[in-house]
Enzyme design. Structure first.
Site, short mmCIF file in Angstrom:
data_model
loop_
_atom_site.label_atom_id
_atom_site.label_comp_id
_atom_site.label_asym_id
_atom_site.label_seq_id
_atom_site.Cartn_x
_atom_site.Cartn_y
_atom_site.Cartn_z
N LYS A 22 52.28 78.83 79.83
CA LYS A 22 51.43 79.31 78.81
C LYS A 22 49.98 80.75 78.72
O LYS A 22 49.74 80.80 80.19
CB LYS A 22 50.02 78.11 78.40
CG LYS A 22 50.75 76.55 77.53
CD LYS A 22 49.90 75.62 77.35
CE LYS A 22 50.51 74.08 77.55
NZ LYS A 22 48.87 73.54 77.29
N HIS A 167 25.19 64.38 87.09
CA HIS A 167 25.15 63.72 88.43
C HIS A 167 26.60 64.15 89.02
O HIS A 167 27.04 64.61 88.89
CB HIS A 167 24.61 61.55 88.35
CG HIS A 167 26.37 61.38 87.74
ND1 HIS A 167 26.22 61.30 86.06
CD2 HIS A 167 27.19 60.69 88.49
CE1 HIS A 167 27.07 60.77 85.85
NE2 HIS A 167 27.68 59.93 87.01
#
Length: 355
Positions: A22, A167
């Site tokens: 791609k 986090h």
């Protein structure tokens, strides 16, 4: 024609599927999600003011000064993969082998705000996160039961996260995983054969060709490996040979903060905020100052899926040319924001508080 490439560090063979490759822009999502994420959520255990909702002990917090709000917190994982109590006991019964699951599994709450992602944080904020990584790494390696420390971040549901508050995690293991042991042995073999670190050699070759470089800073280089396992797979190498992450200096932390921000911001704006994982690869804790190993960060955007071929062969098919992917990211423009020029911040007042 399709090409097979080998990564000398991992020893993996990768199929670079040029016939089905791609273009880089085809990996982008339609647009950056416009869903408004709030700065604060009353039900989020990681938001400032909701510390009582965390439900696990806090092992460390980083503050501007005593009595000030926290910048980064470290807490126990609510559903830990490992237990901090107990002894490391190995059991062997014929072919059946087991080991007590002792270790440590913690969550690093990266910011008090709920709505941020690393790509949009300030360099100062990212530096605070990296300082906490270093501190916890250094603390955990003192435990004689620990053999490997893994620092990692899951961003987005496709990368395995279940909470949107920024986090990351740290896991300290009582063993050296086979993949880590295997790569270390390959690095030792290369060093014995050549007298040279394979990581340093790879970095120099990438700098010489410049074809797959994404970003260079004073102390770090971000590049897509020649035999990248997946599209836009990025490695961030320190220029200085260093085998253990906790050897990183304060100056290098500042520079790495800038590098990590740029790399993740290029993914954010270039690929429209893809899900990704990053992990810090460091030498097992029983070793340090090794000439044959070089710690680094791997950033893996989740823009493609593994399927039956990968499962059956142990090989990967990469449908993006590493050279084109690197060029695409180099050309991504990062919009200017108020956090772009905070290179000269002062961390002298930061303090670690234990609980």
């Amino acid at each position: 024609m399709t090409e097979l490439r080998q990564n000398l560090i991992t020893r993996d063979w990768v199929i670079i599927a040029t016939e089905r490759a791609k273009r880089p822009h085809e990996f982008t999502q339609n647009e950056i999600p416009t869903l408004k994420i709030p700065v604060y959520r009353s039900d989020c255990p990681f938001c400032l003011g909701n510390e009582h909702l965390t439900g696990t002990p806090e092992s460390l917090r980083l503050c501007e000064g005593v009595g000030s709000d926290w910048k980064v917190r470290v807490v126990g994982n609510k559903y830990p993969a490992l237990s901090q109590t107990g002894e490391r006991i190995r059991n062997i019964d014929g072919i059946f082998r087991s080991l007590s699951g002792v270790g440590c599994h913690e969550v690093i709450i990266e910011h008090s705000r709920h709505d941020l992602t690393t790509a949009l944080m300030s360099i100062e904020d990212i530096s605070s996160i990296l300082r906490v990584y270093r501190k916890r790494y250094s603390d955990l390696r003192q435990d004689s039961r620990i053999e490997t420390i893994v620092i990692f971040k899951n961003h987005g549901r496709g990368a395995g996260t279940s909470l949107e508050h920024p986090h990351s995690q740290i896991a300290a293991l009582p063993i050296v995983p086979y993949q880590w042991r295997d790569r270390t042995q390959e690095a030792i073999r290369y060093y014995d054969d050549t007298g040279e670190c394979i990581f340093c050699h790879t970095l120099q070759e990438e700098l010489n060709t410049q074809e797959r470089i994404v970003f260079e800073s004073q102390y770090f280089v971000a590049f897509i490996p020649y035999a990248a396992l997946s599209p836009f797979h990025i490695w961030i190498f320190p220029r200085r040979h260093s085998s253990s992450f906790d050897e990183i200096t304060n100056g290098e932390i500042t520079d790495l903060s800038r590098t990590l921000k740029v790399v993740l911001a290029k993914l954010y704006y270039g690929l429209q905020n893809p899900d990704y994982n990053y992990t810090i690869r460091s030498i097992p804790t029983s070793d340090k100052y090794a000439e044959y190993f070089h710690w680094y960060i791997a950033v893996v955007p989740r823009v493609s899926l593994s399927a039956g071929f990968e499962l059956g062969s142990g090989m990967y098919i990469n449908t993006a040319l590493p050279e084109e992917s690197a060029e695409f990211l180099r050309n991504v423009t990062i919009p200017h924001d108020e956090n772009s020029d905070d290179d000269d911040f002062n961390n002298d007042n930061l303090v670690y508080l234990r609980h």
